[in-house]
Design a protein around this motif. Structure first.
Motif, PDB file in Angstrom:
ATOM      1  N   PHE A  67     -28.049  17.978  38.294  1.00  0.00           N
ATOM      2  CA  PHE A  67     -28.430  18.863  39.386  1.00  0.00           C
ATOM      3  C   PHE A  67     -27.368  18.783  40.474  1.00  0.00           C
ATOM      4  O   PHE A  67     -26.968  17.683  40.866  1.00  0.00           O
ATOM      5  CB  PHE A  67     -29.798  18.465  39.964  1.00  0.00           C
ATOM      6  CG  PHE A  67     -30.925  18.673  38.995  1.00  0.00           C
ATOM      7  CD1 PHE A  67     -31.434  19.938  38.765  1.00  0.00           C
ATOM      8  CD2 PHE A  67     -31.479  17.603  38.315  1.00  0.00           C
ATOM      9  CE1 PHE A  67     -32.473  20.140  37.869  1.00  0.00           C
ATOM     10  CE2 PHE A  67     -32.521  17.791  37.417  1.00  0.00           C
ATOM     11  CZ  PHE A  67     -33.020  19.061  37.191  1.00  0.00           C
ATOM     12  N   ASP A  68     -26.933  19.949  40.955  1.00  0.00           N
ATOM     13  CA  ASP A  68     -25.906  20.006  41.988  1.00  0.00           C
ATOM     14  C   ASP A  68     -26.288  21.007  43.067  1.00  0.00           C
ATOM     15  O   ASP A  68     -26.874  22.055  42.777  1.00  0.00           O
ATOM     16  CB  ASP A  68     -24.560  20.441  41.394  1.00  0.00           C
ATOM     17  CG  ASP A  68     -23.970  19.398  40.463  1.00  0.00           C
ATOM     18  OD1 ASP A  68     -23.906  18.223  40.860  1.00  0.00           O
ATOM     19  OD2 ASP A  68     -23.552  19.772  39.350  1.00  0.00           O
ATOM     20  N   SER A  69     -25.907  20.671  44.299  1.00  0.00           N
ATOM     21  CA  SER A  69     -26.039  21.615  45.409  1.00  0.00           C
ATOM     22  C   SER A  69     -24.888  22.605  45.316  1.00  0.00           C
ATOM     23  O   SER A  69     -23.725  22.209  45.338  1.00  0.00           O
ATOM     24  CB  SER A  69     -25.962  20.875  46.750  1.00  0.00           C
ATOM     25  OG  SER A  69     -27.046  20.001  46.886  1.00  0.00           O
ATOM     26  N   VAL A  70     -25.229  23.872  45.173  1.00  0.00           N
ATOM     27  CA  VAL A  70     -24.226  24.923  45.003  1.00  0.00           C
ATOM     28  C   VAL A  70     -24.648  26.131  45.829  1.00  0.00           C
ATOM     29  O   VAL A  70     -25.807  26.553  45.774  1.00  0.00           O
ATOM     30  CB  VAL A  70     -24.094  25.325  43.514  1.00  0.00           C
ATOM     31  CG1 VAL A  70     -23.217  26.556  43.343  1.00  0.00           C
ATOM     32  CG2 VAL A  70     -23.563  24.167  42.680  1.00  0.00           C
ATOM     33  N   ASP A  71     -23.697  26.674  46.569  1.00  0.00           N
ATOM     34  CA  ASP A  71     -23.925  27.918  47.298  1.00  0.00           C
ATOM     35  C   ASP A  71     -23.511  29.063  46.384  1.00  0.00           C
ATOM     36  O   ASP A  71     -22.315  29.302  46.175  1.00  0.00           O
ATOM     37  CB  ASP A  71     -23.108  27.924  48.593  1.00  0.00           C
ATOM     38  CG  ASP A  71     -23.367  29.158  49.437  1.00  0.00           C
ATOM     39  OD1 ASP A  71     -24.031  30.105  48.951  1.00  0.00           O
ATOM     40  OD2 ASP A  71     -22.888  29.179  50.583  1.00  0.00           O
ATOM     41  N   LEU A  72     -24.481  29.757  45.816  1.00  0.00           N
ATOM     42  CA  LEU A  72     -24.188  30.828  44.865  1.00  0.00           C
ATOM     43  C   LEU A  72     -23.520  32.029  45.521  1.00  0.00           C
ATOM     44  O   LEU A  72     -23.011  32.903  44.827  1.00  0.00           O
ATOM     45  CB  LEU A  72     -25.450  31.228  44.107  1.00  0.00           C
ATOM     46  CG  LEU A  72     -25.973  30.133  43.163  1.00  0.00           C
ATOM     47  CD1 LEU A  72     -27.367  30.479  42.654  1.00  0.00           C
ATOM     48  CD2 LEU A  72     -25.010  29.919  42.002  1.00  0.00           C
ATOM     49  N   ASP A  73     -23.487  32.070  46.858  1.00  0.00           N
ATOM     50  CA  ASP A  73     -22.709  33.107  47.538  1.00  0.00           C
ATOM     51  C   ASP A  73     -21.227  32.981  47.198  1.00  0.00           C
ATOM     52  O   ASP A  73     -20.470  33.938  47.322  1.00  0.00           O
ATOM     53  CB  ASP A  73     -22.872  33.017  49.065  1.00  0.00           C
ATOM     54  CG  ASP A  73     -24.191  33.586  49.541  1.00  0.00           C
ATOM     55  OD1 ASP A  73     -24.820  34.347  48.779  1.00  0.00           O
ATOM     56  OD2 ASP A  73     -24.582  33.277  50.683  1.00  0.00           O
ATOM     57  N   LEU A  74     -20.828  31.807  46.750  1.00  0.00           N
ATOM     58  CA  LEU A  74     -19.436  31.551  46.369  1.00  0.00           C
ATOM     59  C   LEU A  74     -19.199  31.778  44.881  1.00  0.00           C
ATOM     60  O   LEU A  74     -18.105  31.545  44.382  1.00  0.00           O
ATOM     61  CB  LEU A  74     -19.041  30.119  46.759  1.00  0.00           C
ATOM     62  CG  LEU A  74     -19.249  29.767  48.237  1.00  0.00           C
ATOM     63  CD1 LEU A  74     -18.941  28.304  48.483  1.00  0.00           C
ATOM     64  CD2 LEU A  74     -18.405  30.674  49.121  1.00  0.00           C
ATOM     65  N   GLY A  75     -20.223  32.197  44.151  1.00  0.00           N
ATOM     66  CA  GLY A  75     -20.120  32.462  42.721  1.00  0.00           C
ATOM     67  C   GLY A  75     -20.789  31.382  41.906  1.00  0.00           C
ATOM     68  O   GLY A  75     -21.296  30.394  42.437  1.00  0.00           O
ATOM     69  N   LEU A  76     -20.783  31.582  40.593  1.00  0.00           N
ATOM     70  CA  LEU A  76     -21.352  30.581  39.688  1.00  0.00           C
ATOM     71  C   LEU A  76     -20.468  29.340  39.691  1.00  0.00           C
ATOM     72  O   LEU A  76     -19.245  29.451  39.808  1.00  0.00           O
ATOM     73  CB  LEU A  76     -21.435  31.117  38.259  1.00  0.00           C
ATOM     74  CG  LEU A  76     -22.406  32.243  37.954  1.00  0.00           C
ATOM     75  CD1 LEU A  76     -22.431  32.514  36.450  1.00  0.00           C
ATOM     76  CD2 LEU A  76     -23.788  31.958  38.458  1.00  0.00           C
ATOM     77  N   PRO A  77     -21.069  28.181  39.503  1.00  0.00           N
ATOM     78  CA  PRO A  77     -20.242  26.986  39.372  1.00  0.00           C
ATOM     79  C   PRO A  77     -19.468  27.059  38.057  1.00  0.00           C
ATOM     80  O   PRO A  77     -19.927  27.683  37.096  1.00  0.00           O
ATOM     81  CB  PRO A  77     -21.261  25.847  39.358  1.00  0.00           C
ATOM     82  CG  PRO A  77     -22.515  26.468  38.843  1.00  0.00           C
ATOM     83  CD  PRO A  77     -22.488  27.894  39.347  1.00  0.00           C
ATOM     84  N   PRO A  78     -18.296  26.436  37.987  1.00  0.00           N
ATOM     85  CA  PRO A  78     -17.557  26.456  36.730  1.00  0.00           C
ATOM     86  C   PRO A  78     -18.332  25.723  35.638  1.00  0.00           C
ATOM     87  O   PRO A  78     -19.145  24.843  35.940  1.00  0.00           O
ATOM     88  CB  PRO A  78     -16.247  25.735  37.070  1.00  0.00           C
ATOM     89  CG  PRO A  78     -16.500  25.003  38.332  1.00  0.00           C
ATOM     90  CD  PRO A  78     -17.637  25.681  39.025  1.00  0.00           C
ATOM     91  N   GLY A  79     -18.091  26.108  34.403  1.00  0.00           N
ATOM     92  CA  GLY A  79     -18.767  25.439  33.300  1.00  0.00           C
ATOM     93  C   GLY A  79     -18.584  26.185  32.002  1.00  0.00           C
ATOM     94  O   GLY A  79     -18.074  27.299  31.963  1.00  0.00           O
ATOM     95  N   ASP A  80     -19.024  25.529  30.950  1.00  0.00           N
ATOM     96  CA  ASP A  80     -18.956  26.098  29.606  1.00  0.00           C
ATOM     97  C   ASP A  80     -20.029  27.159  29.414  1.00  0.00           C
ATOM     98  O   ASP A  80     -20.978  27.256  30.199  1.00  0.00           O
ATOM     99  CB  ASP A  80     -19.158  24.989  28.562  1.00  0.00           C
ATOM    100  CG  ASP A  80     -18.046  23.952  28.588  1.00  0.00           C
ATOM    101  OD1 ASP A  80     -16.909  24.308  28.959  1.00  0.00           O
ATOM    102  OD2 ASP A  80     -18.327  22.795  28.253  1.00  0.00           O
ATOM    103  N   ALA A  81     -19.893  27.898  28.333  1.00  0.00           N
ATOM    104  CA  ALA A  81     -20.908  28.877  27.952  1.00  0.00           C
ATOM    105  C   ALA A  81     -22.230  28.157  27.691  1.00  0.00           C
ATOM    106  O   ALA A  81     -22.247  26.992  27.284  1.00  0.00           O
ATOM    107  CB  ALA A  81     -20.465  29.638  26.708  1.00  0.00           C
TER     108      ALA A  81
END
Length: 167
Positions: free
Chosen positions: A72-86
């Motif tokens: 689980f990570d704190s992410v501001d989705l206004d900045l886009g999806l976090p990087p990661g695999d499919a």
């Protein structure tokens, strides 16, 4: 403790959700769905803008014995999806940001399932995070619809990315 559970809107379609692979949950809140997915057998990455919600999600994962399957990570989705695999499953319950549509489709592995539900404009004022009638089907037209529905308050869609083709 919050009970891990699939959002009620998708409960009748539980059998469609994968039991293995990777999942990404956007706006995961306190993690009830993410933990349910991990208990089902998926490796889950849940993101939310709220640090408090993320801490609750981590606690529920530990208490449910699936912390090793959850991140689980704190992410501001206004900045886009976090990087990661499919991913084999992308779940987004009661969150909508049209700017992410292309990235959401692009994050799905071949045959991956998108489960999205958003609040509707119907009976309410239009808003950035609300959907117009039929919007989810249109936004994700590149995917194969598994099931879709709407009520006065919300609209939802289950759809799959095309399976990989042999070369």
């Amino acid at each position: 403790m919050l009970t891990p559970a699939l959002p009620a809107v998708f409960a009748d379609f539980e059998s469609v959700f994968p039991r293995t692979g990777k999942a990404l949950e956007l706006a995961c809140g306190s993690g009830a769905a993410a933990v349910w997915l991990a208990m089902r057998g998926l490796d889950v990455h849940g993101v939310d803008v709220s640090d408090v919600a993320i801490e609750q999600a981590r606690l529920i994962a530990r208490q449910s014995g699936v912390a090793m399957r959850c991140r689980f990570d704190s992410v501001d989705l206004d900045l886009g999806l976090p990087p990661g695999d499919a991913v084999d499953l992308l779940l987004c319950h009661r969150f909508r940001d049209r700017r992410l549509d292309g990235a959401v489709i692009g994050r799905l592995a071949p045959g991956g399932l998108l489960a999205i539900c958003a609040l509707r404009e119907v009976g309410s004022a239009p808003g950035r995070f609300r959907v117009r009638p039929g919007e989810l089907r249109t936004a994700f037209a590149a995917l194969e619809v598994v099931a879709a529905g709407a009520s006065d308050k919300q609209e939802w869609l289950l759809a799959r990315a095309s399976p990989a083709t042999a070369t």
